[in-house]
Design an enzyme around this catalytic site. Structure first.
Site, mmCIF file in Angstrom:
data_model
loop_
_atom_site.group_PDB
_atom_site.id
_atom_site.type_symbol
_atom_site.label_atom_id
_atom_site.label_comp_id
_atom_site.label_asym_id
_atom_site.label_seq_id
_atom_site.Cartn_x
_atom_site.Cartn_y
_atom_site.Cartn_z
ATOM 1 N N LYS A 113 0.814 -1.215 0.000
ATOM 2 C CA LYS A 113 0.000 0.000 0.000
ATOM 3 C C LYS A 113 0.852 1.272 0.000
ATOM 4 O O LYS A 113 0.391 2.319 -0.419
ATOM 5 C CB LYS A 113 -0.970 -0.019 1.170
HETATM 6 C C1 LIG Z 1 -4.608 -4.490 1.565
HETATM 7 C C2 LIG Z 1 -3.897 -5.781 1.450
HETATM 8 C C3 LIG Z 1 -4.358 -6.802 0.601
HETATM 9 C C4 LIG Z 1 -5.646 -6.686 -0.182
HETATM 10 O O1 LIG Z 1 -5.619 -5.686 -1.148
HETATM 11 P P1 LIG Z 1 -6.994 -5.058 -1.706
HETATM 12 O O2 LIG Z 1 -6.580 -3.936 -2.550
HETATM 13 O O3 LIG Z 1 -7.791 -4.644 -0.502
HETATM 14 O O4 LIG Z 1 -7.696 -6.157 -2.462
HETATM 15 C C5 LIG Z 1 -3.594 -7.947 0.488
HETATM 16 N N1 LIG Z 1 -2.466 -8.120 1.196
HETATM 17 C C6 LIG Z 1 -1.998 -7.173 2.028
HETATM 18 C C7 LIG Z 1 -0.744 -7.426 2.785
HETATM 19 C C8 LIG Z 1 -2.698 -5.976 2.187
HETATM 20 O O5 LIG Z 1 -2.230 -5.044 3.021
#
Ligand SMILES: *Cc1c(COP(=O)(O)O)cnc(C)c1O
Length: 469
Positions: A113
């Protein structure tokens, strides 16, 4: 490029107008009016670009109203080797011929993210300064979003962050990462409930337009369009890393929760990137897998949302999914609105037997579910076979990818977090501690600062009103 709402009742808007907002005023999600098309010649001309240059090529097609030189500068400040650990920003590791790991988790909070959020921090700062405004960011996190947002916004002028997280549903590491931030513009709120209750609180406030405008409330949760757009870039980057010609197809496997990351892959594909299959990998919270297998989208109640060892995917409804369904319905806002009305009233809708679902194959999605035993076995297998330690979410993606590999089409699995964030599962799988980057030694021992609160929108509003800029 102009932006519209999936529900059809928002005036076409520019990027800067939608950047700071959450839901569209009509309750829908903001989407670009059309997807910019990248033809094979243009695509080939981007081969060899560095991450920042490629990001500029992709993002400038979505950013309508920021001066090109300023956008370049914002991107250059964001995607540095210092912040992301290498010049490549998102390097691709070949595990074996035809199987690759797209490493997205070398940013400040060790999860993918950061790639979008670090850009968002700089975009917000730029637009707020330009317009002489301030912003109070309200978000909900099941772990990684929150810390990524806080590390992106800490210390930024005229920004405060109010971040809700589900009390006791995050790993000790995730809690420490967020709650140890002591910047005065960061407020951590631990809600006694699950992630979706946090998300409902955010939605309740987003729907209270008077409160929202009086206190300049914005959002950075996964429905923020700029985040999705920033994630599109690394699908292009990864495609270049494993192909040589302009028409070679690749597939991606994406550990999925709120459908933001894999939606970015869908958008890259709609722009013309040669993607064969987008594999949606879920954990035991398999709302999305159920939809892609059956056509039925059935959101779960909080009591049916399991706390798993890949907690960042513990969702009962996928907040970005509406954007894909909009495309699936031929971008018809009336039909989309009536489906979401049914969802609100009945908790589900079923497209099985519809012409839309019959033609879903044209979008290239596949799906599968990975359970605790699968991810533990995958962590073990990947460690034994390739000498690489992956986290539980990445393991879900690798596990589901196994059943969707096709000879001659490289499968690229997205690494979404570092294993150190989920140490208990690594100990269970490997009998040893995960590798620990030096920057975070002693993190869990640092003092923590947060406020615990029940899932009560009135309490939350008072807390924000007393502390916002
Ligand atoms: C947020 C997240 C996901 C899922 O991603 P989305 O965009 O919500 O589908 C998967 N793995 C990790 C480690 C995350 O932080």
């Amino acid at each position: 490029m102009k932006y519209i709402s999936t529900r059809g009742a928002m005036a076409a808007s520019d990027f800067s107008e939608i950047l700071l907002g959450g839901l569209a005023p009509d309750g829908g999600l903001v989407v670009p009016r059309e997807y910019p098309q990248i033809d094979a010649t243009t695509l080939q001309s981007w081969r060899g670009l560095g991450y920042g240059e490629l990001a500029f090529e992709v993002l400038s097609r979505y950013v309508s109203d920021i001066d090109a030189a300023d956008l370049r500068a914002i991107i250059a400040r964001t995607y540095t080797a210092e912040a992301f650990g290498s010049e490549e920003i998102t390097p691709v590791l070949e595990l074996e011929p035809g199987l690759h790991l797209l490493r997205l988790s070398n940013g400040p909070t060790l999860a993918f993210k950061d790639v979008a959020m670090q850009l968002l921090g700089n975009l917000f700062e730029y637009v707020l300064a330009r317009e002489g405004r301030s912003l109070n960011i309200l978000g909900a996190t099941s772990g990684d979003t929150g810390s990524a947002a806080e590390y992106a916004m800490r210390g930024k002028q005229n920004v405060r962050v109010f971040m809700l997280s589900p009390d006791a549903r995050m790993s000790a590491f995730q809690r420490a990462q967020m709650y140890s931030l002591c910047d005065p513009n960061i407020f951590n709120i631990a809600v006694t409930g699950v992630f979706d209750e946090c998300q409902d609180l955010v939605k309740a406030i987003s729907n209270d337009l008077a409160f929202k405008s009086r206190h300049a409330i914005g959002t950075v949760n996964s429905i923020n369009w700029a985040r999705v757009a920033a994630q599109v870039v690394y699908y292009f980057k990864a495609w270049f890393a494993v192909t040589t010609g302009s028409d070679e197809q690749v597939s991606f496997s994406v550990p999925s929760g709120n459908f933001g990351d894999v939606l970015a892959g869908h958008i890259a594909r709609m722009m013309g990137l040669p993607i064969a299959t987008l594999v949606v990998a879920t954990n035991e919270n398999d709302v999305l897998d159920e939809f892609f297998r059956t056509g039925c989208y059935r959101v779960r109640r909080a009591s049916e949302t399991w706390a798993t060892s890949s907690p960042s995917m513990d969702i009962s409804k996928a907040s970005n999914f509406e954007r894909f369904v909009f495309d699936l319905l031929g971008r018809d806002p009336d039909r989309l609105s009536s489906l979401w009305l049914r969802l609100a009233n009945e908790g589900s809708f079923d497209l099985a037997g519809s012409a839309d679902f019959a033609s879903i194959g044209r979008f290239g999605f596949a799906s599968g579910t990975s359970r605790h035993a699968d991810r533990i076995a995958t962590i073990r297998r990947v460690h034994e076979r390739y000498g690489v330690v992956v986290d539980t979410h990445t393991a879900d993606g690798l596990h589901v990818a196994q059943s969707h590999r096709v000879a001659g089409v490289p499968m690229i699995c997205l690494e979404t977090a570092q294993p150190v964030k989920f140490a208990a599962a690594i100990r269970e799988a490997l009998g040893e501690e995960p590798p620990r980057p030096s920057a975070i030694v002693g993190l869990e021992e640092r003092a923590q600062r947060f406020t615990r609160m029940p899932a009560d929108v009135r309490l939350l509003k008072r807390f924000i009103a007393e502390r916002c800029v």
